[in-house]
Design a protein around this motif. Structure first.
Motif, short mmCIF file in Angstrom:
data_model
loop_
_atom_site.label_atom_id
_atom_site.label_comp_id
_atom_site.label_asym_id
_atom_site.label_seq_id
_atom_site.Cartn_x
_atom_site.Cartn_y
_atom_site.Cartn_z
N THR A 15 0.76 -1.21 -0.02
CA THR A 15 -0.08 0.06 -0.14
C THR A 15 0.72 1.49 0.03
OG1 THR A 15 -0.24 0.33 2.37
CG2 THR A 15 -1.81 -1.18 1.47
N GLU A 16 0.34 2.38 -0.46
CA GLU A 16 1.16 3.58 -0.63
C GLU A 16 1.52 4.11 0.82
OE1 GLU A 16 0.80 8.19 -2.00
OE2 GLU A 16 -0.54 6.67 -2.85
N CYS A 17 0.76 3.93 1.93
CA CYS A 17 0.89 4.25 3.16
C CYS A 17 2.20 3.38 3.83
CB CYS A 17 -0.23 4.10 4.06
SG CYS A 17 0.13 4.42 5.85
N ARG A 18 2.22 2.12 3.83
CA ARG A 18 2.88 0.99 4.07
C ARG A 18 4.47 1.45 3.38
NH1 ARG A 18 -0.18 -4.67 4.01
NH2 ARG A 18 -1.38 -4.32 6.11
N GLU A 19 4.33 1.67 2.16
CA GLU A 19 5.72 1.92 1.73
C GLU A 19 6.56 3.18 2.14
OE1 GLU A 19 7.84 0.46 -0.46
OE2 GLU A 19 6.23 -1.37 -0.93
N SER A 23 9.87 3.59 4.25
CA SER A 23 10.96 4.34 3.68
C SER A 23 11.16 5.60 4.50
CB SER A 23 10.28 5.18 2.26
OG SER A 23 11.21 5.94 1.65
N THR A 24 10.24 6.03 5.11
CA THR A 24 10.56 7.07 6.52
C THR A 24 11.37 6.36 7.17
OG1 THR A 24 8.53 8.18 5.94
CG2 THR A 24 9.80 8.90 8.03
N PHE A 25 11.17 5.36 7.83
CA PHE A 25 11.93 4.50 8.78
C PHE A 25 13.48 4.30 8.29
CE2 PHE A 25 8.08 3.03 11.32
CZ PHE A 25 8.46 3.54 12.56
N ARG A 28 15.83 7.61 8.40
CA ARG A 28 16.04 8.22 9.92
C ARG A 28 16.70 7.27 10.44
NH1 ARG A 28 11.48 12.04 10.58
NH2 ARG A 28 11.22 12.79 8.31
N SER A 29 17.75 7.74 11.44
CA SER A 29 18.69 7.02 12.29
C SER A 29 17.99 7.13 13.62
CB SER A 29 19.85 7.61 12.22
OG SER A 29 19.91 9.08 12.54
N ALA A 30 17.07 8.17 13.90
CA ALA A 30 16.52 8.08 15.52
C ALA A 30 15.07 7.27 15.32
CB ALA A 30 16.21 9.35 15.75
N ALA A 31 14.63 6.90 16.30
CA ALA A 31 13.29 6.34 16.53
C ALA A 31 12.18 7.47 16.38
CB ALA A 31 13.24 5.91 18.08
N LEU A 32 11.21 6.96 15.67
CA LEU A 32 10.03 7.94 15.38
C LEU A 32 8.75 7.62 16.30
CD1 LEU A 32 10.40 7.83 11.61
CD2 LEU A 32 11.10 9.36 13.21
N SER A 33 8.16 8.67 16.64
CA SER A 33 6.72 8.40 17.12
C SER A 33 5.70 8.39 16.27
CB SER A 33 6.31 9.63 18.31
OG SER A 33 6.30 10.84 17.54
N HIS A 34 4.41 8.07 16.74
CA HIS A 34 3.33 8.15 15.74
C HIS A 34 3.20 9.74 15.05
CE1 HIS A 34 -0.94 8.69 14.54
NE2 HIS A 34 -0.72 7.26 14.45
N GLY A 35 3.41 10.81 15.99
CA GLY A 35 3.34 11.93 15.81
C GLY A 35 4.40 12.48 14.43
N ASP A 36 5.65 11.91 14.78
CA ASP A 36 6.68 12.17 13.87
C ASP A 36 6.22 11.56 12.28
OD1 ASP A 36 8.43 13.24 16.09
OD2 ASP A 36 9.21 11.27 16.36
N LEU A 37 5.70 10.40 12.47
CA LEU A 37 5.13 9.79 11.17
C LEU A 37 4.29 10.58 10.60
CD1 LEU A 37 5.47 5.95 12.27
CD2 LEU A 37 6.83 7.24 10.67
N GLU A 38 3.22 11.12 11.38
CA GLU A 38 2.27 12.06 10.82
C GLU A 38 2.88 13.38 10.07
OE1 GLU A 38 -1.83 12.18 13.03
OE2 GLU A 38 -0.32 12.29 14.62
#
Length: 136
Positions: A15-19, A23-25, A28-38
């Protein structure tokens, strides 16, 4: 940089969202929160779609959870070959108090802890706070 991942390798439908989240992960070298992904996906997907994607990625062994000192949850790519059956991350996480980035310190294992009788371990988390090399 993280390993190259594909949804197909985890038997996940494209799905476009999953891809985009995968890709965002990877970028990035740092961990991401739900808000970071939004913010990273520029509000293209609603909160529930992002949440479901994170839940699926956790179940498939693509990412792991990091409990933040502020009570929140962040997520990072699994750097080892995790699956839905074997999904363990007994390494230390580090949160920079200056920039707020949380990173995995894969080379530092959490020491073995013997629990008293009757207790059974499911997860273990160790978060160290301080200043990262970029902020020092």
């Amino acid at each position: 940089m993280a390993k190259t991942l594909s949804l197909k390798a985890f038997n996940l439908r494209h799905t476009e969202c999953r891809e985009e989240i995968l890709s965002t992960f990877s970028e990035r070298s740092a961990a991401l929160s739900h808000g970071d992904l939004e913010m990273a996906v520029d509000d293209k997907y609603d909160r529930v779609t992002i949440y479901r994607t994170l839940k699926t990625f956790l179940e498939k062994g693509i990412i792991h959870k990091i409990l933040d000192a502020d009570g929140g949850t962040k997520y990072a790519l699994c750097k080892t070959e995790c699956t839905s059956e074997t999904h363990q991350h007994d390494h230390v996480h580090f949160k920079c108090k200056l920039c707020g980035d949380t990173t995995c310190l894969e080379s530092i294992n959490i020491p073995t802890i013997s629990l008293p009788g009757g207790y059974e371990r499911e997860d273990i988390n160790l978060l160290i706070e301080g200043s990262c090399p970029n902020c020092k």
